[in-house]
Design a protein around this motif. Structure first.
Motif, PDB file in Angstrom:
ATOM      1  N   ALA A 215      11.539   1.482  -7.545  1.00 22.50           N
ATOM      2  CA  ALA A 215      10.502   0.527  -6.598  1.00 22.50           C
ATOM      3  C   ALA A 215       9.133   0.858  -6.593  1.00 22.50           C
ATOM      4  O   ALA A 215       8.273  -0.197  -6.805  1.00 22.50           O
ATOM      5  CB  ALA A 215      11.175   0.672  -5.104  1.00 22.50           C
ATOM      6  N   ALA A 216       8.600   2.161  -6.466  1.00 18.20           N
ATOM      7  CA  ALA A 216       7.222   2.471  -6.647  1.00 18.20           C
ATOM      8  C   ALA A 216       6.625   1.981  -7.699  1.00 18.20           C
ATOM      9  O   ALA A 216       5.370   1.219  -7.854  1.00 18.20           O
ATOM     10  CB  ALA A 216       6.974   3.887  -6.302  1.00 18.20           C
ATOM     11  N   PHE A 217       7.210   2.386  -8.725  1.00 18.76           N
ATOM     12  CA  PHE A 217       6.366   2.193 -10.188  1.00 18.76           C
ATOM     13  C   PHE A 217       6.688   0.612 -10.575  1.00 18.76           C
ATOM     14  O   PHE A 217       6.079   0.004 -11.813  1.00 18.76           O
ATOM     15  CB  PHE A 217       6.854   3.214 -11.201  1.00 18.76           C
ATOM     16  CG  PHE A 217       6.110   4.466 -10.815  1.00 18.76           C
ATOM     17  CD1 PHE A 217       4.705   4.575 -11.119  1.00 18.76           C
ATOM     18  CD2 PHE A 217       6.891   5.424 -10.323  1.00 18.76           C
ATOM     19  CE1 PHE A 217       4.140   5.994 -10.534  1.00 18.76           C
ATOM     20  CE2 PHE A 217       6.249   6.646  -9.888  1.00 18.76           C
ATOM     21  CZ  PHE A 217       4.889   6.814 -10.048  1.00 18.76           C
ATOM     22  N   GLY A 218       7.624  -0.096 -10.124  1.00 16.07           N
ATOM     23  CA  GLY A 218       7.685  -1.415 -10.615  1.00 16.07           C
ATOM     24  C   GLY A 218       6.675  -2.319  -9.926  1.00 16.07           C
ATOM     25  O   GLY A 218       6.619  -3.443 -10.165  1.00 16.07           O
ATOM     26  N   GLN A 219       5.741  -1.758  -8.930  1.00 14.24           N
ATOM     27  CA  GLN A 219       4.811  -2.364  -8.277  1.00 14.24           C
ATOM     28  C   GLN A 219       3.471  -1.388  -8.128  1.00 14.24           C
ATOM     29  O   GLN A 219       3.242  -1.308  -7.115  1.00 14.24           O
ATOM     30  CB  GLN A 219       5.076  -2.860  -6.942  1.00 14.24           C
ATOM     31  CG  GLN A 219       6.494  -3.684  -6.663  1.00 14.24           C
ATOM     32  CD  GLN A 219       6.758  -4.142  -5.405  1.00 14.24           C
ATOM     33  OE1 GLN A 219       6.082  -5.093  -4.953  1.00 14.24           O
ATOM     34  NE2 GLN A 219       7.753  -3.665  -4.842  1.00 14.24           N
ATOM     35  N   ARG A 220       3.400  -0.699  -9.199  1.00 10.75           N
ATOM     36  CA  ARG A 220       2.420   0.473  -9.130  1.00 10.75           C
ATOM     37  C   ARG A 220       0.918   0.141  -8.869  1.00 10.75           C
ATOM     38  O   ARG A 220       0.207   1.057  -8.498  1.00 10.75           O
ATOM     39  CB  ARG A 220       2.521   1.021 -10.419  1.00 10.75           C
ATOM     40  CG  ARG A 220       1.961   0.456 -11.853  1.00 10.75           C
ATOM     41  CD  ARG A 220       2.055   1.189 -13.156  1.00 10.75           C
ATOM     42  NE  ARG A 220       1.342   2.461 -13.141  1.00 10.75           N
ATOM     43  CZ  ARG A 220       1.839   3.582 -13.517  1.00 10.75           C
ATOM     44  NH1 ARG A 220       2.835   3.903 -13.980  1.00 10.75           N
ATOM     45  NH2 ARG A 220       0.955   4.683 -13.508  1.00 10.75           N
ATOM     46  N   PHE A 224       1.189   2.054  -1.727  1.00  4.00           N
ATOM     47  CA  PHE A 224       2.641   2.529  -1.187  1.00  4.00           C
ATOM     48  C   PHE A 224       3.111   2.026  -0.098  1.00  4.00           C
ATOM     49  O   PHE A 224       4.237   1.625   0.102  1.00  4.00           O
ATOM     50  CB  PHE A 224       2.527   4.011  -1.310  1.00  4.00           C
ATOM     51  CG  PHE A 224       4.007   4.730  -1.925  1.00  4.00           C
ATOM     52  CD1 PHE A 224       5.054   4.173  -1.989  1.00  4.00           C
ATOM     53  CD2 PHE A 224       3.712   5.782  -2.621  1.00  4.00           C
ATOM     54  CE1 PHE A 224       6.137   4.576  -2.683  1.00  4.00           C
ATOM     55  CE2 PHE A 224       4.781   6.484  -3.099  1.00  4.00           C
ATOM     56  CZ  PHE A 224       5.932   5.739  -3.116  1.00  4.00           C
ATOM     57  N   GLN A 225       2.296   1.879   0.870  1.00  5.34           N
ATOM     58  CA  GLN A 225       2.699   0.912   2.428  1.00  5.34           C
ATOM     59  C   GLN A 225       3.374  -0.275   1.998  1.00  5.34           C
ATOM     60  O   GLN A 225       4.213  -0.647   2.793  1.00  5.34           O
ATOM     61  CB  GLN A 225       1.810   1.313   3.249  1.00  5.34           C
ATOM     62  CG  GLN A 225       0.323   0.485   2.892  1.00  5.34           C
ATOM     63  CD  GLN A 225      -0.580   0.366   4.109  1.00  5.34           C
ATOM     64  OE1 GLN A 225      -0.459   1.107   5.015  1.00  5.34           O
ATOM     65  NE2 GLN A 225      -1.900   0.085   3.811  1.00  5.34           N
ATOM     66  N   ARG A 226       2.772  -0.782   1.313  1.00  5.76           N
ATOM     67  CA  ARG A 226       2.953  -2.338   0.950  1.00  5.76           C
ATOM     68  C   ARG A 226       4.462  -2.099   0.145  1.00  5.76           C
ATOM     69  O   ARG A 226       5.299  -3.235   0.441  1.00  5.76           O
ATOM     70  CB  ARG A 226       1.909  -2.936   0.169  1.00  5.76           C
ATOM     71  CG  ARG A 226       2.333  -4.351  -0.323  1.00  5.76           C
ATOM     72  CD  ARG A 226       2.445  -5.446   0.743  1.00  5.76           C
ATOM     73  NE  ARG A 226       2.962  -6.679   0.517  1.00  5.76           N
ATOM     74  CZ  ARG A 226       2.209  -7.632  -0.014  1.00  5.76           C
ATOM     75  NH1 ARG A 226       0.889  -7.539  -0.007  1.00  5.76           N
ATOM     76  NH2 ARG A 226       2.633  -8.746  -0.221  1.00  5.76           N
ATOM     77  N   ILE A 227       4.666  -1.446  -0.813  1.00  6.05           N
ATOM     78  CA  ILE A 227       5.687  -1.144  -1.309  1.00  6.05           C
ATOM     79  C   ILE A 227       6.965  -1.012  -0.593  1.00  6.05           C
ATOM     80  O   ILE A 227       8.011  -1.313  -0.762  1.00  6.05           O
ATOM     81  CB  ILE A 227       5.760  -0.084  -2.433  1.00  6.05           C
ATOM     82  CG1 ILE A 227       4.652  -0.520  -3.631  1.00  6.05           C
ATOM     83  CG2 ILE A 227       6.954   0.304  -3.134  1.00  6.05           C
ATOM     84  CD1 ILE A 227       4.207   0.674  -4.447  1.00  6.05           C
ATOM     85  N   LEU A 228       6.859  -0.068   0.462  1.00  8.64           N
ATOM     86  CA  LEU A 228       7.706   0.391   1.448  1.00  8.64           C
ATOM     87  C   LEU A 228       8.108  -0.911   2.326  1.00  8.64           C
ATOM     88  O   LEU A 228       9.347  -1.243   2.560  1.00  8.64           O
ATOM     89  CB  LEU A 228       7.486   1.538   2.114  1.00  8.64           C
ATOM     90  CG  LEU A 228       7.200   2.921   1.451  1.00  8.64           C
ATOM     91  CD1 LEU A 228       6.598   3.839   2.275  1.00  8.64           C
ATOM     92  CD2 LEU A 228       8.373   3.346   0.830  1.00  8.64           C
ATOM     93  N   ARG A 229       7.005  -1.664   2.671  1.00 15.35           N
ATOM     94  CA  ARG A 229       7.478  -2.948   3.344  1.00 15.35           C
ATOM     95  C   ARG A 229       8.495  -3.802   2.608  1.00 15.35           C
ATOM     96  O   ARG A 229       9.155  -4.501   3.063  1.00 15.35           O
ATOM     97  CB  ARG A 229       6.038  -3.407   3.716  1.00 15.35           C
ATOM     98  CG  ARG A 229       5.252  -2.560   5.141  1.00 15.35           C
ATOM     99  CD  ARG A 229       4.331  -3.627   5.729  1.00 15.35           C
ATOM    100  NE  ARG A 229       3.441  -4.055   4.920  1.00 15.35           N
ATOM    101  CZ  ARG A 229       2.350  -3.648   4.685  1.00 15.35           C
ATOM    102  NH1 ARG A 229       1.877  -2.429   4.994  1.00 15.35           N
ATOM    103  NH2 ARG A 229       1.224  -4.370   4.110  1.00 15.35           N
TER     104      ARG A 229
END
Length: 285
Positions: A215-220, A224-229
């Motif tokens: 998930a993280a590196f698919g939207q690197r 990180f806070q936006r990725i978690l949301r």
């Protein structure tokens, strides 16, 4: 009349075959495995026996996994009558280690592996229990650089996190194109992977880590806070709580965090019962 094992074999692009012909490099790769007569070793894609010739007789049991029909036949002829060498004529991705060894945790793995399936082979060995004791493989240099990349760089990503969260990795040596026939289009590197024992993570924690890194590196490019949301459906308050628990500044981008911090975050997410709302994509980048 028996087939001549020394007769030329045409490399097959479909199987990613490039044969290592430099004897000095061959010996260095085998020496990196630190073979002994107490060892059980699996060689992936022995081909024309570039590494095999330096392994046979130096280890207690040698299992050669070869997919190519003609090469597997030559191996059968060469080692007929040698009880210390076994040939498995199959795709290594389809062979469970339990068929290779009664004790996979003691098994050592070596190979000049096909570059087109490097990641599936490595993660096939690492995303399992128990893992082999040691893995020495020659891979494309670009892939080795990504596995060994420090946090903060453009090449650091899910591949580095996925491997180094469960194993120690080191570069053994770089290998030029001239060491092969036919010469590949890319440069090569030999790496040693030593899985951590005992494993530092539970199997559930490892599964959570894989989901998080993908998930993280698919939207690197995102914080990180936006990725978690987006991926986990967390609220700003839940993200803030995670920051407090982990000590991480989640306004930073994923590539700024070392593998250990990904582990901390994956554990915190799992402990809080947070699961990704999106299905994880393919393998590590």
């Amino acid at each position: 009349m028996p087939r001549d094992p020394s007769a030329p074999h045409r490399a097959k692009r479909s199987l990613g075959q490039n044969f290592l012909v430099d004897p000095n490099i061959q010996r260095k790769i085998v020496d990196a495995l630190r073979p002994s007569l107490d060892d059980e070793v699996m060689e992936i894609g022995p081909g024309r026996m570039a590494l095999t010739q330096h392994l046979a007789g130096r280890v207690g049991r040698l299992v050669l996994v070869e997919l190519d029909n003609a090469l597997a036949a030559r191996l059968q002829e060469r080692f007929a009558g040698d009880p210390s060498v076994e040939i498995v004529h199959e795709d290594v991705l389809q062979v469970p280690l339990e068929r290779i060894s009664a004790d996979p945790a003691r098994l050592k793995v070596i190979g000049n592996i096909p570059y087109n399936i490097t990641t599936p082979i490595i993660f096939g060995l690492l995303e399992r229990r128990p893992r082999p004791a040691e893995i020495v493989v020659m891979i494309q240099r670009e892939v080795a650089d990504r596995i060994l990349a420090p946090p903060g760089g453009k090449t650091y990503g899910a591949l580095a996190v996925g491997v180094r969260a469960v194993a120690k990795v080191e570069r053994v040596l770089n290998v030029s194109r001239e060491a092969f026939r036919p010469a590949p289009d890319v440069m090569s590197t030999v790496i040693r992977i030593v899985p951590l024992n005992p494993p530092p993570l539970t199997e559930d924690d490892e599964a959570a880590l894989r989901v998080l890194t993908r998930a993280a590196f698919g939207q690197r490019r995102k914080q990180f806070q936006r990725i978690l949301r987006d991926a986990y459906g967390l609220s700003p308050e839940q993200v803030q709580k995670l920051e407090g628990e982990t000590g991480m500044d989640l306004t930073a981008r994923p590539e700024s965090f070392a593998p250990e911090r990904f582990i901390d975050l994956a554990r915190a997410l799992r402990s809080a019962g947070h699961e990704s709302k999106t299905a994880p994509g393919g393998g590590p980048d």
